[in-house]
Design a protein around this motif. Structure first.
Motif, PDB file in Angstrom:
ATOM      1  N   LEU A 222      -7.132  -3.805  32.420  1.00 53.37           N
ATOM      2  CA  LEU A 222      -6.132  -4.011  31.382  1.00 53.37           C
ATOM      3  C   LEU A 222      -6.836  -4.483  30.113  1.00 53.37           C
ATOM      4  O   LEU A 222      -7.423  -5.571  30.091  1.00 53.37           O
ATOM      5  CB  LEU A 222      -5.081  -5.021  31.830  1.00 53.37           C
ATOM      6  N   VAL A 223      -6.817  -3.643  29.096  1.00 48.33           N
ATOM      7  CA  VAL A 223      -7.413  -3.974  27.803  1.00 48.33           C
ATOM      8  C   VAL A 223      -6.301  -3.964  26.765  1.00 48.33           C
ATOM      9  O   VAL A 223      -5.722  -2.915  26.474  1.00 48.33           O
ATOM     10  CB  VAL A 223      -8.522  -2.985  27.415  1.00 48.33           C
ATOM     11  N   ALA A 224      -6.007  -5.128  26.236  1.00 47.94           N
ATOM     12  CA  ALA A 224      -4.929  -5.275  25.258  1.00 47.94           C
ATOM     13  C   ALA A 224      -5.505  -5.731  23.920  1.00 47.94           C
ATOM     14  O   ALA A 224      -6.469  -6.488  23.869  1.00 47.94           O
ATOM     15  CB  ALA A 224      -3.895  -6.282  25.758  1.00 47.94           C
ATOM     16  N   ALA A 225      -4.890  -5.261  22.859  1.00 52.30           N
ATOM     17  CA  ALA A 225      -5.261  -5.658  21.502  1.00 52.30           C
ATOM     18  C   ALA A 225      -4.004  -5.629  20.659  1.00 52.30           C
ATOM     19  O   ALA A 225      -2.913  -5.289  21.138  1.00 52.30           O
ATOM     20  CB  ALA A 225      -6.350  -4.742  20.940  1.00 52.30           C
ATOM     21  N   GLU A 282       3.257  -3.390  23.167  1.00 48.90           N
ATOM     22  CA  GLU A 282       4.323  -2.547  23.714  1.00 48.90           C
ATOM     23  C   GLU A 282       3.772  -1.545  24.722  1.00 48.90           C
ATOM     24  O   GLU A 282       4.385  -1.299  25.775  1.00 48.90           O
ATOM     25  CB  GLU A 282       5.062  -1.814  22.595  1.00 48.90           C
ATOM     26  N   THR A 283       2.622  -0.962  24.434  1.00 49.69           N
ATOM     27  CA  THR A 283       1.995  -0.043  25.390  1.00 49.69           C
ATOM     28  C   THR A 283       1.633  -0.761  26.679  1.00 49.69           C
ATOM     29  O   THR A 283       1.832  -0.237  27.783  1.00 49.69           O
ATOM     30  CB  THR A 283       0.743   0.594  24.762  1.00 49.69           C
ATOM     31  N   VAL A 284       1.112  -1.963  26.544  1.00 49.25           N
ATOM     32  CA  VAL A 284       0.767  -2.754  27.731  1.00 49.25           C
ATOM     33  C   VAL A 284       2.025  -3.116  28.512  1.00 49.25           C
ATOM     34  O   VAL A 284       2.030  -3.080  29.751  1.00 49.25           O
ATOM     35  CB  VAL A 284      -0.029  -4.014  27.321  1.00 49.25           C
ATOM     36  N   ARG A 285       3.092  -3.439  27.824  1.00 50.02           N
ATOM     37  CA  ARG A 285       4.344  -3.769  28.515  1.00 50.02           C
ATOM     38  C   ARG A 285       4.810  -2.587  29.361  1.00 50.02           C
ATOM     39  O   ARG A 285       5.160  -2.749  30.536  1.00 50.02           O
ATOM     40  CB  ARG A 285       5.435  -4.155  27.501  1.00 50.02           C
ATOM     41  N   GLU A 317      -4.488 -13.125  26.267  1.00 49.05           N
ATOM     42  CA  GLU A 317      -3.330 -13.717  25.592  1.00 49.05           C
ATOM     43  C   GLU A 317      -2.179 -12.715  25.490  1.00 49.05           C
ATOM     44  O   GLU A 317      -1.017 -13.049  25.772  1.00 49.05           O
ATOM     45  CB  GLU A 317      -3.729 -14.201  24.200  1.00 49.05           C
ATOM     46  N   ILE A 318      -2.511 -11.495  25.090  1.00 51.39           N
ATOM     47  CA  ILE A 318      -1.474 -10.474  24.948  1.00 51.39           C
ATOM     48  C   ILE A 318      -0.867 -10.138  26.311  1.00 51.39           C
ATOM     49  O   ILE A 318       0.357 -10.028  26.461  1.00 51.39           O
ATOM     50  CB  ILE A 318      -2.041  -9.220  24.268  1.00 51.39           C
ATOM     51  N   ALA A 319      -1.711  -9.988  27.326  1.00 50.79           N
ATOM     52  CA  ALA A 319      -1.203  -9.677  28.665  1.00 50.79           C
ATOM     53  C   ALA A 319      -0.316 -10.796  29.190  1.00 50.79           C
ATOM     54  O   ALA A 319       0.714 -10.531  29.837  1.00 50.79           O
ATOM     55  CB  ALA A 319      -2.367  -9.433  29.618  1.00 50.79           C
TER      56      ALA A 319
END
Length: 330
Positions: A222-225, A282-285, A317-319
């Motif tokens: 999981l890579v979030a930005a 939103e993509t990660v969600r 943090e985003i995750a």
């Protein structure tokens, strides 16, 4: 919401040192605790110039310094490389330092090449075929000692450190089910059999003194930005690392590149990175919700090989924010 945990390989980046990587891992453990992740695990690898967590128990003790609530564990120790007594002592020591917070995930792979495996063990008499017996021996060293028991793990005996079976095939699922232990499947690099392994584990699970019902944790890259574009660029470090490993040229984690389209082949259906969730919030969600709906894990352990430490923490943090947003209202 399904709880999130963190898997760290303590990556050595190009131009970096193992010391820098281990200090970054300690910082990551602190961040994971602050953000409400359930566990922080480190993985054992050897003769890998891009991974600093070879001495897994030592690295865990260092990474766990200053934390107070997050569980600390191995994801995992490669048990064929070690005598079960040694591992019981090491993780019994961790339990003595961090009481009630230690997990011990064990796997049957060597975590390295055969030449290095021979150097680790001096011979290959301890083979993967002995893994089930090694797990039973380890469990015996960690539980309360039997009357007249001649050999005890000190520390370790009576610590009852929770043991997890790790796997990337059906074997681990079957063993975890038979022993009534929690099971963590490496779907972050071996996604092809995740559905079958999960089904076998749940169907064949036998309640035990350790666990009344199955507990399945799945690995997820999981890579979030802050934006999809930035996340795709950050993800190219891991994509390059997988390509280098496939070519037999493993090395330090490379910096990201902007031409992520040239690496799209690593995301092919059924490929090792095909289940990765990469993008902005939103993509990660959506990706996390879809992964949960399809595979129904009891827990997810996320991993992110990100070159820049600040961006690695930002990804967590985003995750964590997505996890909280997906949680049902009280």
């Amino acid at each position: 919401m399904v709880p999130l945990s963190v898997l760290d390989l303590s990556p050595i980046v190009q131009g970096g040192t193992p010391g820098q990587s281990l200090r970054a891992s300690r910082e990551l453990a602190h961040a994971a605790e602050r953000l409400g992740y359930r566990r922080y695990w480190l993985a054992e690898h050897h003769n890998m110039t891009g991974i600093a967590s070879a001495a897994t128990a030592v690295a865990l003790a260092y990474a766990g310094e200053g934390t107070s609530t997050i569980r600390l564990g191995a994801g995992g120790v490669m048990l064929p490389n070690h005598a079960p007594l040694i591992i019981a002592e090491q993780f019994g020591t961790l339990e003595a330092v961090f009481p009630g917070r230690v997990d011990l995930g064990v796997g049957r792979a060597p975590g390295t090449d055969q030449l290095t495996a021979r150097a680790l063990r001096r011979n290959l008499a301890g083979s993967v075929d002995e893994f089930p017996q090694d797990v039973l021996e380890l469990l015996a060293f960690l539980r309360d000692p039997a009357p007249g028991q001649a050999i005890r793990a000190v520390p370790g005996s009576g610590s009852n450190v929770p043991v997890w079976i790790l796997g990337s095939s059906l074997f681990g699922a079957q063993l975890a089910a038979a022993l009534g232990l929690p099971f963590a499947f490496a779907s972050h690099f071996a996604p092809q059999m995740v559905d079958q392994a999960s089904a076998i584990y749940r169907a064949e699970f036998a309640p035990s003194e350790y666990l009344a019902k199955p507990h399945l944790m799945l690995g997820l890259n999981l890579v979030a930005a802050d934006t999809d574009e930035e996340a795709r660029i950050l993800f190219t470090s891991l994509q390059q690392a997988f390509i280098n490993l496939h070519r037999g040229q493993p090395g330090p984690l490379p910096p990201p590149i902007e031409d992520y389209e040239s690496l799209a082949g690593t995301l092919a259906p059924g490929g090792p990175l095909s289940k990765a969730v990469v993008g902005g919030p939103e993509t990660v969600r959506r990706g996390l919700a879809d992964f949960i709906a399809r595979h129904r894990p009891d827990e997810i352990i996320v991993t992110a090989q990100i070159y820049d430490q600040a961006k690695r923490i930002r990804s967590l943090e985003i995750a964590a924010g997505v996890r909280d947003a997906l949680a049902p209202a009280a």
